[in-house]
Design an enzyme around this catalytic site. Structure first.
Site, PDB file in Angstrom:
ATOM      1  N   HIS A   1       0.624   4.677   4.541  1.00 57.40           N
ATOM      2  CA  HIS A   1      -0.112   4.446   3.719  1.00 57.40           C
ATOM      3  C   HIS A   1       0.568   6.631   3.306  1.00 57.40           C
ATOM      4  O   HIS A   1       0.525   6.923   2.257  1.00 57.40           O
ATOM      5  CB  HIS A   1      -1.767   4.951   3.764  1.00 57.40           C
TER       6      HIS A   1
ATOM      7  N   SER B   1       0.765  -0.963   0.329  1.00 61.86           N
ATOM      8  CA  SER B   1       0.238  -0.159  -0.090  1.00 61.86           C
ATOM      9  C   SER B   1       1.085   1.235  -0.058  1.00 61.86           C
ATOM     10  O   SER B   1       0.845   2.368  -0.783  1.00 61.86           O
ATOM     11  CB  SER B   1      -0.726   0.446   1.104  1.00 61.86           C
TER      12      SER B   1
END
Length: 532
Positions: free
Chosen positions: A353, A299
Site C-alpha cells: 500500500h 491494492s
C-alpha cells in the site's frame, strides 16, 4: 489597475481571497488582529489573523496561545470528517513588520502551536519582514507546504492590480460518460479471480478464498522467487486476489478512483498511473516484507491512484471541488496505510500500500508540473503512451511466464519439502506412511514406504513391490521431472523382487534399461541373473 503601492503589505496580503470576518466562535480574534479572514469548504476550516505592524509597529497579536487553541477547538464543528474523525480547524497568526524579526518576537510567536499531537485545533504563527523580504513560521518545514512560497513571491514581485492579484483558477475536465478502462480492469481482475478456482493447486482455503499454493502457481509475488529470477511476479500478482472480500473492496476503490481520474487526466494517463502504482507497491513489498511472504492484489496500484487524486485536487481552486476530491482520497488512503485500522490477522500488505501510494503521488506531481492551466489534459502524452506499450508488453510476457511455469510450480508444490525429507532410517520409519498420504504424487514418498516394507516383511515382499509400482506410476506422470537415479533404484529393486518370485521374464523386462548401465543396482541385477 487600482494598484496601491503605498498600502501596507498586510492589507495587500489580506486580499488573498478568503472572506472577511469570521464565525461566532472566533469573535475574539477580530479585536486581536487588523485583518481576520476565513476559509471553509465543508471539509477544511481555516482562519487567518493578520497584524499590521508596518502601520502599528508596537502592536502584537493580543490573545494568548491557550485562547487561540480553545477557539480552534470550538471551530472544529465547521470542519468535515475523514474516516469517522473530525478534521482539526486551523488558525494562523501572521504578524507583518517592516523590520527584521527580533528574537523576543520569535520566542513569543513560537508559543502558538497546536499544543500536542492529538490536539483538536491546528495553530501556527508566522512573521513576515518586508524589509528583508523573508518569511518565518513555526509551521512544519517553515511553512513550505502551507503557502510560504506564495507569500515570498508577493514580497519580492512588483505589486499588481487587485483584479489580477488572485486570478481565478480554472480547470477544464473532459467528461467521460463511462469509465471504460476502469471497468475493463475490474473485468480482468474478476476473470483472473475466477481462474483461481478453475486451476487450483494443492490444498484449497475455505470458502471463496483460494489456497496459497494456487496463488503462488498463478504468479503471486514472493521475494525468494523474484530473487531466483521470476521478476514477472511483480506484474502478474497485481491481478490476483486472496478472496472475495479482497477483490470486492479493491473493485469498489478502483471504480471510485477511476471514475474521477479517467475524466480528469484521460484514460492513457490513468492507466499509466495504475501501472506505476502497481510496480511501486510490488517493489516495496519485496524490500520491506520477509522473503517468504506471498503478496497478491491490485491494492498498491489503487493506492497510487488515490494518492494521485489527492495531488490533482490542488489543480482546483479552494472550494467544494477540491475538498470533495481530498475527502474521497483520504477516506480510503488513511485506513489503508495505517495498521491501527485493521486487525493483526487481516494479512494486509501495508508495504505494498505504502509503495503504491508513494509511486502514484510522485508520478502525479511530475504530471502536474507539465500540466498547463490552459490545457484540458496533462502533458507527457508520448511518455505515457510509451510507458503503456512497455507495460502491456511486460504483462503479456508475464502471462506467458506464468503459463510456462505453472506445471513446474504445481509439481514442486506436490513434492515433499526439503525440510520434511527423512534424514535417517528412524525418521523414515516414523514418517513414511504419512508422507505417502500427504504427497502421493511424489515418487520419493513411495520409495521410503517401500524401504520400510522391505525391512518389515519376512520373505513375502508384496507390499514392497506394490509401493514401488505406485512410485513408478507417479514418476511416469512427472515425465522428465522424475529423478533418473531414483527411477533406476526403484526399477532395479522391483526387478530383483520380481525375479525372486520366479517371474524372470517380467524381471528382465523391468531391468532392461538398468542392465545397460554401470551402477550398483545393475551389478546386483547381473549377480541375480536378471541381466541376460
Amino acid at each position: 489597475e487600482n494598484i496601491q503601492q503605498d498600502e501596507s503589505f498586510a492589507a495587500y496580503l489580506a486580499k488573498e481571497g478568503y472572506r472577511p470576518d469570521t464565525v461566532e466562535e472566533a469573535a475574539l480574534l477580530i479585536d486581536a488582529a487588523d485583518f481576520v479572514l476565513t476559509y471553509s469548504d465543508g471539509l477544511n476550516f481555516r482562519i487567518v489573523c493578520i497584524v499590521d505592524r508596518e502601520s502599528h509597529p508596537d502592536k502584537t497579536f493580543s490573545l494568548t496561545p491557550e485562547q487561540v487553541r480553545e477557539i480552534a477547538k470550538a471551530c472544529r464543528r465547521h470542519t468535515g470528517t475523514i474516516y469517522h474523525a473530525k478534521i482539526p480547524a486551523e488558525i494562523r497568526v501572521i504578524e507583518v513588520s517592516s523590520s527584521p524579526a527580533a528574537s523576543d518576537d520569535l520566542a513569543r510567536l513560537s508559543g502558538y502551536t497546536r499544543g500536542g499531537l492529538f490536539a483538536k485545533g491546528q495553530v501556527s504563527a508566522w512573521h513576515i519582514s518586508t524589509a528583508e523580504k523573508t518569511v518565518w513560521s513555526n509551521y512544519f518545514a517553515n511553512g513550505l507546504f502551507a503557502g510560504r512560497k506564495f507569500i515570498e513571491k508577493l514580497l519580492r514581485s512588483p505589486r499588481i492590480g487587485d483584479e489580477h492579484l488572485f486570478e481565478p483558477q480554472t480547470v477544464s475536465v473532459e467528461k467521460t460518460k463511462f469509465p471504460l478502462v476502469t471497468c475493463a480492469l475490474i473485468a480482468v481482475m474478476a476473470a483472473i479471480f475466477g481462474a483461481e478456482y478453475v486451476f487450483p493447486v494443492g490444498k484449497s482455503a475455505e470458502g471463496l478464498s483460494p489456497g496459497l499454493e494456487t496463488l503462488v502457481a498463478l504468479g503471486g509475488l514472493n521475494g525468494n522467487l523474484v530473487a531466483d529470477g521470476e521478476w514477472f511476479r511483480l506484474f502478474s500478482s497485481i491481478f490476483l486476489h486472496g478472496g472475495f472480500a479482497h477483490i470486492l473492496m479493491n473493485g469498489i476503490a478502483l471504480y471510485m478512483a477511476g471514475s474521477i481520474l479517467e475524466g480528469l487526466i484521460g484514460r492513457r494517463h490513468f492507466l499509466s498511473l495504475f501501472a506505476i502504482g502497481g510496480l511501486g507497491g510490488g517493489l516495496a513489498s519485496i524490500l520491506l516484507n520477509p522473503p517468504y511472504i506471498v503478496s497478491v492484489g491490485a491494492s498498491g496500484a489503487i493506492m497510487g491512484l488515490l494518492a494521485a487524486v489527492f495531488v490533482f485536487s490542488f489543480r482546483f481552486p479552494n472550494g467544494v471541488n477540491r475538498a470533495q476530491l481530498q475527502m474521497t482520497s483520504m477516506q480510503m488512503l488513511l485506513p489503508s496505510l495505517l495498521p491501527i485500522f485493521w486487525a493483526a490477522e487481516s494479512h494486509v500488505d501495508y508495504a505494498n500500500h505504502l509503495g503504491g501510494a508513494i509511486a502514484g503521488a510522485l508520478a502525479a506531481i511530475a504530471l502536474m508540473k507539465s500540466w498547463s492551466r490552459t490545457e484540458s489534459m496533462p502533458g507527457l502524452a508520448k511518455l505515457a503512451s510509451g510507458l503503456l506499450v512497455g507495460w502491456l508488453a511486460v504483462l503479456g510476457y508475464s502471462g506467458l511466464a506464468v503459463a510456462s511455469t505453472y506445471s513446474d510450480t504445481v509439481v514442486a508444490l506436490q513434492m515433499i519439502p526439503a525440510d520434511q525429507m527423512p534424514q535417517s532410517q528412524a525418521e523414515m520409519s516414523k514418517h513414511a506412511e504419512r508422507l505417502v498420504q500427504e504427497y502421493p504424487k511424489d515418487p520419493s514418498a513411495h520409495w521410503f514406504l517401500a524401504m520400510l516394507m522391505l525391512m518389515l516383511e519376512q520373505g513375502d515382499h508384496l507390499k514392497t513391490a506394490e509401493a514401488l509400482r505406485e512410485g513408478l506410476d507417479a514418476g511416469r506422470q512427472l515425465g522428465r521431472r522424475f529423478n533418473p537415479e531414483l527411477r533406476s533404484l526403484m526399477q532395479g529393486v522391483l526387478a530383483l523382487l520380481t525375479a525372486e518370485k520366479g517371474n524372470l521374464e517380467e524381471a528382465r523386462s523391468l531391468a532392461k534399461d538398468e542392465c545397460a548401465k554401470q551402477s550398483p543396482i545393475s551389478e546386483e541385477l547381473v549377480t541375480a541373473g536378471v541381466c541376460s
